[in-house]
Design a protein around this motif. Structure first.
Motif, PDB file in Angstrom:
ATOM      1  N   VAL A  14       0.748  -1.236   0.157  1.00  0.00           N
ATOM      2  CA  VAL A  14       0.007   0.014   0.021  1.00  0.00           C
ATOM      3  C   VAL A  14       0.846   1.169  -0.035  1.00  0.00           C
ATOM      4  O   VAL A  14       0.708   2.127  -0.435  1.00  0.00           O
ATOM      5  N   ALA A  15       2.135   1.000   0.406  1.00  0.00           N
ATOM      6  CA  ALA A  15       3.024   2.352   0.527  1.00  0.00           C
ATOM      7  C   ALA A  15       3.584   2.503  -0.921  1.00  0.00           C
ATOM      8  O   ALA A  15       4.422   3.644  -0.700  1.00  0.00           O
ATOM      9  N   GLY A  16       3.386   1.710  -1.769  1.00  0.00           N
ATOM     10  CA  GLY A  16       4.055   1.801  -3.016  1.00  0.00           C
ATOM     11  C   GLY A  16       5.612   1.319  -3.192  1.00  0.00           C
ATOM     12  O   GLY A  16       6.217   1.494  -4.293  1.00  0.00           O
ATOM     13  N   VAL A  17       5.739   0.416  -2.429  1.00  0.00           N
ATOM     14  CA  VAL A  17       7.022  -0.338  -2.482  1.00  0.00           C
ATOM     15  C   VAL A  17       7.260  -1.090  -3.871  1.00  0.00           C
ATOM     16  O   VAL A  17       8.495  -0.880  -4.529  1.00  0.00           O
ATOM     17  N   ALA A  18       6.431  -1.751  -4.235  1.00  0.00           N
ATOM     18  CA  ALA A  18       6.272  -2.558  -5.450  1.00  0.00           C
ATOM     19  C   ALA A  18       6.451  -1.692  -6.794  1.00  0.00           C
ATOM     20  O   ALA A  18       7.206  -1.805  -7.766  1.00  0.00           O
ATOM     21  N   ASP A  19       5.666  -0.582  -6.862  1.00  0.00           N
ATOM     22  CA  ASP A  19       5.770   0.549  -7.869  1.00  0.00           C
ATOM     23  C   ASP A  19       7.330   1.036  -8.065  1.00  0.00           C
ATOM     24  O   ASP A  19       7.875   0.967  -9.099  1.00  0.00           O
ATOM     25  N   ALA A  20       7.898   1.360  -6.963  1.00  0.00           N
ATOM     26  CA  ALA A  20       9.313   2.029  -7.000  1.00  0.00           C
ATOM     27  C   ALA A  20      10.366   0.942  -7.444  1.00  0.00           C
ATOM     28  O   ALA A  20      11.254   1.422  -8.230  1.00  0.00           O
ATOM     29  N   GLY A  28       4.753  -9.108  -5.959  1.00  0.00           N
ATOM     30  CA  GLY A  28       3.757  -8.161  -5.003  1.00  0.00           C
ATOM     31  C   GLY A  28       3.251  -6.865  -5.733  1.00  0.00           C
ATOM     32  O   GLY A  28       3.786  -6.537  -6.898  1.00  0.00           O
ATOM     33  N   PRO A  29       1.916  -6.830  -5.744  1.00  0.00           N
ATOM     34  CA  PRO A  29       1.198  -5.823  -6.408  1.00  0.00           C
ATOM     35  C   PRO A  29       1.678  -4.463  -6.164  1.00  0.00           C
ATOM     36  O   PRO A  29       2.070  -3.795  -5.099  1.00  0.00           O
ATOM     37  N   GLY A  30       1.590  -3.344  -7.114  1.00  0.00           N
ATOM     38  CA  GLY A  30       1.541  -2.118  -6.988  1.00  0.00           C
ATOM     39  C   GLY A  30       0.449  -1.577  -6.101  1.00  0.00           C
ATOM     40  O   GLY A  30      -0.257  -2.160  -5.674  1.00  0.00           O
ATOM     41  N   ARG A  31       0.570  -0.170  -5.559  1.00  0.00           N
ATOM     42  CA  ARG A  31      -0.334   0.409  -4.643  1.00  0.00           C
ATOM     43  C   ARG A  31      -1.885   0.319  -5.203  1.00  0.00           C
ATOM     44  O   ARG A  31      -2.831   0.159  -4.543  1.00  0.00           O
ATOM     45  N   GLY A  38     -10.600   0.593   5.702  1.00  0.00           N
ATOM     46  CA  GLY A  38      -9.215   0.361   5.329  1.00  0.00           C
ATOM     47  C   GLY A  38      -8.621  -0.831   5.955  1.00  0.00           C
ATOM     48  O   GLY A  38      -9.148  -1.831   6.276  1.00  0.00           O
ATOM     49  N   LEU A  39      -7.201  -0.796   6.067  1.00  0.00           N
ATOM     50  CA  LEU A  39      -6.300  -1.808   6.465  1.00  0.00           C
ATOM     51  C   LEU A  39      -6.712  -1.804   7.935  1.00  0.00           C
ATOM     52  O   LEU A  39      -6.434  -0.904   8.695  1.00  0.00           O
ATOM     53  N   ALA A  40      -6.800  -3.258   8.815  1.00  0.00           N
ATOM     54  CA  ALA A  40      -7.183  -3.321  10.172  1.00  0.00           C
ATOM     55  C   ALA A  40      -6.555  -4.448  10.923  1.00  0.00           C
ATOM     56  O   ALA A  40      -6.934  -4.954  11.984  1.00  0.00           O
ATOM     57  N   ALA A  41      -5.595  -5.213   9.835  1.00  0.00           N
ATOM     58  CA  ALA A  41      -4.777  -6.129  10.425  1.00  0.00           C
ATOM     59  C   ALA A  41      -5.897  -7.500  10.851  1.00  0.00           C
ATOM     60  O   ALA A  41      -5.591  -8.017  11.921  1.00  0.00           O
ATOM     61  N   GLY A  42      -7.011  -7.512  10.203  1.00  0.00           N
ATOM     62  CA  GLY A  42      -7.762  -8.700  10.432  1.00  0.00           C
ATOM     63  C   GLY A  42      -8.811  -8.315  11.790  1.00  0.00           C
ATOM     64  O   GLY A  42      -9.572  -9.063  12.092  1.00  0.00           O
ATOM     65  N   LYS A  43      -8.804  -6.997  12.219  1.00  0.00           N
ATOM     66  CA  LYS A  43      -9.457  -6.547  13.376  1.00  0.00           C
ATOM     67  C   LYS A  43     -10.463  -5.709  13.479  1.00  0.00           C
ATOM     68  O   LYS A  43     -11.187  -5.200  14.203  1.00  0.00           O
ATOM     69  N   GLY A  44     -10.644  -5.352  12.110  1.00  0.00           N
ATOM     70  CA  GLY A  44     -11.731  -4.308  11.763  1.00  0.00           C
ATOM     71  C   GLY A  44     -13.070  -4.824  11.371  1.00  0.00           C
ATOM     72  O   GLY A  44     -13.992  -4.079  11.201  1.00  0.00           O
TER      73      GLY A  44
END
Ligand code: AMP
Ligand code: GLY
Length: 426
Positions: free
Chosen positions: A75-81, A91-94, A146-152
């Motif tokens: 989600v931070a865009g590491v794969a895109d960079a 790993g997919p892009g953002r 959004g992202l909630a590490a399985g706790k949302g």
């Protein structure tokens, strides 16, 4: 190959162990890793969520493949960079990672692709939440967008509790109110190069904290693979996997490609088998944790070849991955207070005695070296992974091993794979 694995959990340790088990040796690096990973890879003091830091490091260290474990770097865009610099990355892009990062995005893609899923209403205010709860009825399912590490997620028949859960996320955010679906759950992973998909073997995860599926939702407290009970419902595991490949994975990958956001990496389909057919509960854009710990030890083909083929777009040339018939069971050891407020810093011992049990290995998550010993540094501390010829054997080995480990206040479930073991015995 020189392979860098980003992340610090038991999933990443499982990926590294699978890479190490190949006949061809690799040079494996991990960032940031943990105490267990440090024994099996060279750990780097690199911020895995910083696209520029990761790309700079990789560019100067001749890395052949980067494997992104958790969702945060995606989600931070590491794969895109990395892709911008021409570095093969699994790993997919953002944009494509929104499949996991936004439940509303995932629902839209599923609708557009005609993928079977429950009805859902996107709500942004208390009034919208109330209308949606009444329209869909009890039991209520409320998910943070959004992202909630399985706790949302909350599943409850208590309307007031459902509303209160939604209100936690409404300031600055939104929630999905979903139709309640009932049936056994299956996690099925697909490798994707943006165009071609290749399925792995299914697993079952245990999301609740306590035995009998009681207590709060967690990231996952245990898993097993394969799922022999699929045979009775679908004829064979292969028939089930083919069905999901055709009706879920391929249409979603095609839809993402058509929208200009190809998905290169691991498509995780969280499925529920209802009386009305197989439906999608959620997608993740990465390997599942703890399911990976039971799927990869059964993989026969070299993992590096599969991940590289996905990263460089040649999955079409790769046959469907093969899996051993062995059974695999994993049990998660978690710290006291997990998932709400895990206590960190307690001593961890007995690991050598645990791995002395036949067919058992450990995948570390939140562990660190301190004063010559190990301490637990967070919620899910480690996984005991056991292989066997039957689920009874694998289960017995896993519980004998975890019984050797000491962690004050440590929690684990006692019923992982109990039902599947009882069925095979009968
Ligand atoms: P999720 O984070 O979307 O995977 O949800 C976590 C858990 O909540 C799932 O594994 C299910 O056990 C439960 N759950 C999620 N959505 C539903 C639904 N629509 N109906 C019933 N249970 C659900
Ligand atoms: N075990 C659930 C997940 O990885 O999201």
């Amino acid at each position: 190959m020189r392979i860098l694995v980003l992340g610090s959990g038991a999933r990443e340790h499982a990926i590294i162990l699978a890479l190490r088990s190949e006949q061809t040796p690799h040079e494996i690096f991990a960032a940031p890793g943990n105490a267990g990973i440090a024994r099996d890879a060279t750990t780097l003091p690199l911020d895995a969520n910083d696209p520029v830091a990761v790309a700079d490091h990789v560019g100067t260290h001749a890395i052949d493949l980067v494997v992104i474990g958790p969702e945060a770097p995606l989600v931070a865009g590491v794969a895109d960079a990395l892709r911008e610099r021409g570095i093969p990355v699994f790993g997919p892009g953002r944009a494509a990672a929104q499949l996991e990062g936004s439940k509303a995005f995932a629902k839209r893609i599923m609708d557009a692709a005609g993928v079977p899923t429950g009805r859902a209403i996107h709500a942004r205010s208390t009034a919208e939440v109330e209308t949606a709860l009444d329209e869909l009825g009890a039991p209520h399912v409320v998910k943070a967008d959004g992202l909630a590490a399985g706790k949302g997620v909350i599943v409850t028949s208590d309307r007031a509790a459902a509303l209160a859960h939604a209100e936690e996320y409404l300031p600055g955010g939104s929630v999905l109110i979903e139709e309640f679906l009932s049936g056994p759950e299956v996690s099925l992973f697909f490798l994707s190069d943006g165009d071609t998909v290749r399925p792995l073997s299914p697993a079952q995860d245990y999301k609740r904290l306590r035995d009998g599926d009681e207590g709060p939702n967690t990231g996952g407290m245990g898993a097993y693979s394969p799922l022999p009970w699929l045979d009775g419902r679908f004829g064979s595991e292969e028939a089930f996997v083919d069905l999901v490949t055709r009706t879920v994975a391929e249409p979603v990958i095609r839809q993402l490609d058509a929208e200009g956001t190809p998905f290169i990496g691991l498509l995780y389909a969280g499925l529920i088998i209802t009386d009305d057919g197989v439906k999608v509960i959620e997608f993740n854009a990465r390997f599942g944790d703890p399911e990976t710990q039971v799927v990869l030890p059964r993989l026969v083909d070299p993992l590096s070849g599969l991940l590289l083929a996905a990263a460089v777009g040649t999955l079409e040339d790769v046959p469907r991955p093969a899996f051993a018939e062995a059974t695999a069971v994993t049990v998660v050891l978690a710290s006291e207070g997990y998932p709400q407020a895990p206590i960190a810093g307690r001593a961890l011992s007995g690991l050598d005695a645990a791995t002395a049990v036949d067919g058992v290995h450990l995948a570390h998550a939140a562990t660190a070296e301190r004063d010559g010993g190990l301490v637990a540094t967070g919620g899910r501390v480690l996984n005991v992974v056991a292989l066997g010829t039957t689920f009874g054997e694998a289960r017995d080995r896993a519980y004998r091993a975890i019984g050797e480990i000491s962690l004050a206040g440590g929690q684990y479930r006692g019923d992982i794979a109990a039902r599947v073991a009882a069925t095979e015995a009968g």
